[in-house]
Enzyme design. Structure first.
Site, PDB file in Angstrom:
ATOM      1  NE  ARG A 168      -1.577  -2.001   2.778  1.00 34.04           N
ATOM      2  CZ  ARG A 168      -1.544  -3.741   2.834  1.00 34.04           C
ATOM      3  NH1 ARG A 168      -2.091  -4.237   1.874  1.00 34.04           N
ATOM      4  NH2 ARG A 168      -1.096  -4.569   3.120  1.00 34.04           N
ATOM      5  CB  THR A 169       3.616   2.981   1.984  1.00 34.80           C
ATOM      6  OG1 THR A 169       2.585   2.087   2.668  1.00 34.80           O
ATOM      7  CG2 THR A 169       4.250   3.787   2.370  1.00 34.80           C
ATOM      8  CE  LYS A 211      27.637  -3.172  -6.275  1.00 32.67           C
ATOM      9  NZ  LYS A 211      27.365  -3.018  -7.607  1.00 32.67           N
ATOM     10  NE  ARG A 213       7.369   0.884   4.524  1.00 31.71           N
ATOM     11  CZ  ARG A 213       6.566   0.290   4.871  1.00 31.71           C
ATOM     12  NH1 ARG A 213       5.885  -1.075   4.472  1.00 31.71           N
ATOM     13  NH2 ARG A 213       5.458   1.610   5.368  1.00 31.71           N
ATOM     14  CG  HIS A 221       3.995   4.200   8.341  1.00 31.99           C
ATOM     15  ND1 HIS A 221       4.410   5.103   7.433  1.00 31.99           N
ATOM     16  CD2 HIS A 221       4.414   3.350   8.134  1.00 31.99           C
ATOM     17  CE1 HIS A 221       3.825   4.330   6.186  1.00 31.99           C
ATOM     18  NE2 HIS A 221       3.396   3.513   6.788  1.00 31.99           N
TER      19      HIS A 221
END
Length: 370
Positions: free
Chosen positions: A112-113, A142, A163, A191
């Site tokens: 959803r986000t 890396k 995120r 959030h």
């Protein structure tokens, strides 16, 4: 509308270091009043939204945590959100962010986000550069630092939606960035865009943001959505919060102390049925298995303890609602979906409009280099 008196406006000219390339700079046309909000906290952590000035002298640049917003800022964000609900393809409103480029940088899974932010940008005329599973499929594998990744991406994009699996990572990225950073979830931290869409949904569904009660249920220790939501709801008058969680997932002390410090009435309760009969909003969350990797026995104890069923609905008020940030596992029975009080898919839809508003407010009038 003009900016509030005494508020400095950000220059819309091309940066001096690119003066020789001024013709390649593109400025989005100014559209309406900008939101002003705290970015770097200068007060006791957790109290910015209570005591900071209503509007500060910087346009909304980063969206990193719920505490950076006050009630006045939220009112304006929600006004823009309602405007976003009216945007239709083929109209001038669908070109408000023409030329803008958004990078979605996701180190953890999302449906959803990520997709709602990408849809939001596309619906406003912008374009998207995206990577998911960035921990595995970017240079982070890396050994590249988050700061170096952000400094690189800002050469390609005008805003980064991030995120990450570590709490505080969005603020770290914001300190390194010269373009807006929007926190799309930082581990068990916060959030903020989810909190904004949750509050917008409550307002749309029950018609008020004062004088109501909410039950926060499930994984309150690891749930960044409930932490952010608690901060935002503390801005409003006479909001009673009930915390319903297994012992392994109780709301953390920092949130409880903060709520007490600003006079919010909260209570920890073991009986979901009792809370369901009292509240206007029942906000269910899943037990986050990924946060229990080193404690599988605690996950087994916590999962399945609180499940919303049709029996739960029978105990709720006729005008109450059930919310969930999604995804769900088994904590809301599918039979609940047919009840009009099940608001979680409408809640997800509202996320699109709130994120359209945030992108517009972060980028509106900002000089673009693409």
């Amino acid at each position: 509308m003009p900016a509030p008196a005494g508020i400095a406006m950000r220059s819309a000219t091309c940066p001096d270091r690119r003066a020789s390339q001024a013709s390649s700079c593109r400025r989005l046309p100014p559209r309406g009043r900008r939101v002003y909000a705290s970015v770097t906290p200068t007060l006791q952590p957790g109290l910015e939204n209570r005591t900071a000035p209503s509007w500060l002298a910087e346009p909304l640049k980063h969206v990193v945590k719920s505490q950076q917003f006050n009630a006045e800022a939220l009112e304006h964000i929600f006004k823009v959100t309602r405007e976003m609900e009216e945007v239709r393809a083929g109209t001038d409103a669908a070109h408000q962010l023409d030329g803008a480029i958004m990078s979605t940088l996701f180190y953890e899974p999302s449906t959803r986000t990520r997709l709602s932010f990408e849809s939001a940008m596309a619906r406003l005329g912008g374009t998207i550069l995206t990577t998911e599973s960035a921990a595995e499929f970017s240079s982070a594998a890396k050994g590249e630092t988050l700061e170096d990744t952000i400094r690189t991406i800002e050469a390609y994009a005008d805003v980064v939606v991030l995120r990450h699996f570590q709490a505080g990572s969005a603020e770290k990225a914001a300190r390194a960035a010269s373009i807006p950073i929007i926190n799309a979830g930082d581990g068990p931290g916060q959030h903020p865009s989810q909190a904004l869409l949750d509050v917008y949904t409550i307002q749309r569904e029950i018609g008020r943001l004062d004088n109501f009660s909410v039950g926060l249920v499930g994984d309150l220790a690891n749930g960044r959505t409930v932490r952010s939501l608690a901060y935002v709801l503390s801005l409003y008058s006479n909001v009673k919060m009930y915390f319903v969680a297994p012992n392994e997932c109780r709301m953390r002390e920092d949130i409880r102390e903060y709520l007490s410090s600003v006079g919010v009435d909260w209570e920890e309760v073991d009986d979901l049925a009792k809370v369901a009969s009292e509240v206007d909003v029942l906000y269910q969350t899943r037990i986050q298995k990924e946060r229990f990797q080193d404690r599988p026995e605690d996950y087994d104890k916590a999962k399945g303890k609180y499940i919303v069923t049709t029996d739960t609905l029978a105990q709720m008020k006729k005008d109450a609602i059930v919310m969930h940030p999604l995804p769900r596992v088994d904590e809301i029975h599918p039979e609940v979906d047919a009840d009009p009080r099940a608001a979680y898919f409408r809640q997800a839809r509202n996320g699109l409009y709130v994120r359209m508003a945030l992108l517009k407010l972060c980028l509106d009038g900002r000089t673009l280099s693409h």
